[in-house]
Write a protein that holds these residues in place. Structure first.
Motif, short mmCIF file in Angstrom:
data_model
loop_
_atom_site.label_atom_id
_atom_site.label_comp_id
_atom_site.label_asym_id
_atom_site.label_seq_id
_atom_site.Cartn_x
_atom_site.Cartn_y
_atom_site.Cartn_z
N VAL A 73 -113.54 -66.89 20.74
CA VAL A 73 -114.60 -66.98 19.37
C VAL A 73 -114.04 -66.09 18.36
O VAL A 73 -114.13 -66.80 17.26
N VAL A 74 -113.51 -64.96 18.44
CA VAL A 74 -113.06 -64.48 17.43
C VAL A 74 -111.95 -64.80 16.44
O VAL A 74 -111.82 -64.91 15.39
N LYS A 75 -110.97 -65.32 17.35
CA LYS A 75 -109.70 -65.97 16.92
C LYS A 75 -110.18 -67.53 16.16
O LYS A 75 -109.61 -67.57 14.84
N LEU A 76 -111.30 -68.05 16.60
CA LEU A 76 -111.52 -69.13 16.19
C LEU A 76 -112.12 -69.05 14.68
O LEU A 76 -112.03 -69.58 13.70
N ALA A 77 -112.95 -67.77 14.71
CA ALA A 77 -113.71 -67.48 13.52
C ALA A 77 -112.49 -67.05 12.24
O ALA A 77 -112.68 -67.51 11.15
N GLU A 78 -111.55 -66.42 12.78
CA GLU A 78 -110.63 -66.01 11.88
C GLU A 78 -109.74 -67.42 11.29
O GLU A 78 -109.50 -67.48 10.19
N GLU A 79 -109.47 -68.46 12.40
CA GLU A 79 -108.98 -69.59 11.77
C GLU A 79 -109.66 -70.43 10.83
O GLU A 79 -109.34 -70.95 9.86
N GLU A 80 -110.99 -70.54 11.12
CA GLU A 80 -112.03 -71.14 10.13
C GLU A 80 -112.27 -70.51 8.98
O GLU A 80 -112.44 -71.18 7.94
N SER A 81 -111.92 -69.08 8.77
CA SER A 81 -112.08 -68.44 7.65
C SER A 81 -111.02 -68.80 6.70
O SER A 81 -111.16 -69.21 5.31
N ARG A 82 -109.89 -68.97 7.31
CA ARG A 82 -108.53 -69.56 6.39
C ARG A 82 -108.77 -70.78 5.88
O ARG A 82 -108.37 -71.15 5.05
N PHE A 83 -109.36 -71.50 7.04
CA PHE A 83 -109.64 -73.12 6.50
C PHE A 83 -110.52 -73.31 5.43
O PHE A 83 -110.30 -74.00 4.58
N TYR A 84 -111.62 -72.50 5.29
CA TYR A 84 -112.57 -72.64 4.24
C TYR A 84 -112.17 -71.97 3.19
O TYR A 84 -112.41 -72.37 2.03
N ALA A 85 -111.19 -70.80 3.31
CA ALA A 85 -110.75 -70.25 2.20
C ALA A 85 -109.81 -71.25 1.31
O ALA A 85 -109.77 -71.39 0.08
N VAL A 86 -109.18 -72.17 1.81
CA VAL A 86 -108.19 -73.03 1.22
C VAL A 86 -108.97 -73.99 0.39
O VAL A 86 -108.54 -74.58 -0.55
#
Length: 715
Positions: A73-86
């Motif tokens: 769950v935490v890793k997915l949150a990290e990946e999604e934060s990068r996705f929406y940052a771009v």
């Protein structure tokens, strides 16, 4: 203050994975525009971490499964934060998620190496296995390292401040701190078990020197802890890649913090001297150090039209979420090029495609001595341009052999651009036209019925296929006579061709001559006019009707000639007129016959037939010639009716019997004149219904037999 709206998609996805998704989603859905959604999500992460620690302390079998779920769950949150940052969605998620990576990873490390310790300790209880001892000792080091990671991250989590509309939101980690006390106590218990085993096991009364590390796969510049455990050792030296490093103390559990500045495999071991002067060397721990991972995220619209220039955005960051500045990234969107990231790690390039299909987009960072290489791929679908077709008819109801004019339009194509259109009538192709923005076409209809007309474009390299609306055309049979318009057509056709007009007159003279000759023949042969027309009707009427239908049912109206027009406009109506007069004559003749029959019906059968015979008998002669001469006043049909009426009266039969039924009645009665009655009936049917003249002697026999039967009835 960051708006929570931009996090909706991210958090909803995470909520589906978390075991407390329902409660979190409810809290988020009612949260105002603030950081409450972020606060609620990561508060639940803290709670789930506490549950995992409880499972660890209880040595629950599902502790490792729950820890894996939490880490995901935490890793997915990290990946999604990068996705929406771009994509340009800046939020507090990227700031909050980093401190939570360590505790989630620490919980997973605790549960994983707890299983390793328990497994190897069971082996040690049954046998003296030095490798199992080393594994168990290493597992204790790993568990303590995981607990330290959780403990060190709590201070960072407590410093995070989020806000709602009225106050500051701070994470409460006191429960985790209390649970960590129990975690450390359990790890100490595991260590005492090993120490007790060392005392009780004879094989371990000797000198011991063991090396373990907190992480065997660290990243470049990442700090690890080296643990050295010694028993009966007086001096100890630690070696990293064969280079000696001093240790601060000589306690039973020696530790050293270390960072690797070069990637690759590194060897760590220890050497020492026992109390009795012997040299001893520990196990060798191999540490695989890798460059810092990097991540590239690409973002663009998912579809576009042909030749459209599509903007593609990229972001490159390292493992810790730090943007990589001024690095070269090789991108490809049809053609390769190199772009450079800005201070925020962002880069932009463009792609297009001239034919329909997917455009594969890629970005590649080759890496360097510090950072690993990374890549990313996406696809953009380029589609042809859509168009629309519409048609309309000038009329939707026509007669057979008439035409319909259609007008149509094409929307979506440029001026002067032409496309081929297929015309369909009841789903069958009926031709092809070339159309621009507006088009016209005409369709003839040679048969009656209902027709669905539409146009179809099969598409080309630029435009998609399209189908127009359907127009319903109703075609009905055209009547022969259409008042003034029909007369005008006849006059027009006659003016166009005098030859056809004279042929028409010749045909009319021939028909009139035929009927005059037919009438003269009837007078000469003394055949009743009604009987004559009845025979003609029986033989020719159906043929005449079939001929008329063939004239009216021309299959292909598009290849009609003047002869066809003459046939349809003149001959067919003339035949109908003649048939009308023919039918009228039949009706008048039938009416006259009925009146005559009514007059005869007023006389009794005996008076009309039998009395005639008696008058001849009363003259005292057996000569039948006067009798035949008397019956000659009647024709064949009237003579048989005289016989029929007398027979019905004689046997009290029904008046509706046909001649053949009457003959069958006489056959059943076996009268002496049965054969004569059958012969008379046959002659009557052949002459009256078959319109055939009597053969030589047949007419005389006919009247003689009728006279004999009538005399028999009189007795």
């Amino acid at each position: 203050m960051r708006k929570i709206v931009v996090l909706t998609i991210l958090l909803l996805l995470l909520l589906l994975i978390s075991p407390i998704a329902g409660a979190r989603h409810e809290a988020y859905s009612v949260a105002p525009s603030s950081d409450e959604g972020i606060y609620s999500f990561f508060s639940d992460v803290i709670r789930d971490a506490g549950i995992c620690l409880d499972k660890f302390v209880d040595e629950s079998p599902d502790a490792d499964t729950r820890a894996s779920r939490l880490e995901s769950v935490v890793k997915l949150a990290e990946e999604e934060s990068r996705f929406y940052a771009v994509k340009g969605f800046e939020s507090n998620v990227s700031r909050v998620v980093q401190p939570f990576i360590a505790p989630s990873g620490g919980v997973k490390q605790l549960t994983t190496y707890q299983l390793v310790f328990l497994t190897n300790y069971e082996i040690l209880k049954s046998e003296s296995d030095y490798s199992a001892y080393v594994e168990a000792r290493t597992a204790i080091v790993k568990m303590r390292s995981g607990a330290d990671a959780i403990n060190s991250s709590l201070d960072r989590i407590e410093l995070i401040e989020l806000r709602n509309e009225t106050s500051i939101l701070i994470f409460n980690v006191s429960d985790l701190s209390e649970r960590l006390i129990d975690v450390y106590a359990l790890i100490d218990h595991y260590e005492r078990l090993l120490e007790q085993y060392e005392i009780e096991a004879p094989a371990f009364e000797e000198d011991i020197l063991v090396v373990a590390v907190s992480d065997e796969h660290p990243l470049l510049y990442e700090e690890i802890t080296i643990h050295v455990y010694a028993k009966n050792i007086s001096t100890i030296s630690l070696f990293i890649d064969n280079e000696a490093h001093s240790l601060k103390n000589l306690t039973s559990d020696l530790q050293k913090k270390h960072r690797f500045e070069k990637p690759g495999e590194h060897d760590i071991y220890a050497e020492g001297t026992t109390v009795d002067g012997k040299d001893i060397k520990s196990n060798i721990v191999k540490v695989d150090v890798s460059e810092i991972p990097t991540f590239i995220v690409l973002s663009s619209q998912y579809s576009a039209l042909l030749n459209e220039s599509v903007k593609i955005s990229g972001l490159i960051v390292d493992y810790y979420g730090k943007p990589l500045h001024a690095v070269n990234v090789t991108v490809e969107a049809g053609e390769k090029e190199t772009v450079t990231s800005d201070v925020r790690g962002r880069f932009v390039f463009y792609g297009t495609r001239s034919s329909e299909g997917y455009l594969n987009v890629s970005a590649f960072y080759p890496g360097n001595d510090t950072y690993k290489s990374s890549s990313a791929n996406i696809s953009i679908f380029f589609s042809r341009f859509p168009i629309s077709l519409h048609i309309a008819a000038n009329t939707t109801g026509i007669n057979v052999n008439e035409t319909v004019n259609f007008r149509g339009s094409v929307s979506g194509i440029s001026t002067n651009y032409t496309i081929p259109l297929s015309i369909f009538v009841n789903d069958r192709g009926d031709g092809t036209i070339t159309a621009e923005n507006n088009f016209e076409f005409t369709l003839p209809f040679s048969q009656s019925g209902t027709y669905e007309v539409y146009t179809l474009f099969h598409g080309d390299s630029v435009f998609k296929d399209a189908k127009s609306n359907e127009v319903t055309i109703t075609v009905t049979e055209k009547p022969f006579f259409q008042k003034e318009s029909f007369i005008k057509e006849i006059i027009t056709n006659n003016r166009e061709s005098n030859i056809l007009f004279y042929l028409f007159l010749l045909l009319l003279v021939a028909i009139v001559s035929f009927f005059i000759g037919l009438y003269a023949h009837a007078i000469k042969k003394k055949i009743p006019l009604a009987l004559l027309f009845t025979g003609i009707y029986a033989r020719t009427f159906k043929r005449m009707i079939s001929a008329l239908r063939e004239i009216r049912g021309a299959k292909d109206a598009r290849h009609r000639t003047r002869i066809h027009a003459f046939r349809d406009k003149l001959i067919a109506p003339l035949l109908l007129i003649l048939m009308y007069f023919y039918t009228l004559i039949l009706k008048l003749s039938g009416h006259s016959s009925k009146e005559k029959e009514a007059e005869q019906g007023n006389e009794s059968p005996e008076k009309s037939g039998i009395v005639v015979a008696n008058e001849e008998v009363g003259k005292g002669t057996n000569d039948e010639a006067p009798e035949v001469k008397k019956l000659e006043d009647f024709d064949i049909g009237e003579a048989y009716r005289l016989l029929s009426d007398a027979t019905i009266a004689q046997y009290d039969l029904g008046k509706s019997l046909t001649p053949r039924e009457l003959s069958e009645v006489i056959d059943n009665k076996n009268e002496p004149f049965t054969g004569a009655f059958r012969d008379v009936t046959a002659i009557h049917e052949r002459v009256f219904y078959g319109c055939m003249a009597p053969v030589d002697g047949e007419e005389e026999r006919y009247f003689n037999e009728i006279g004999d039967i009538l005399r028999y009835f009189k007795g």
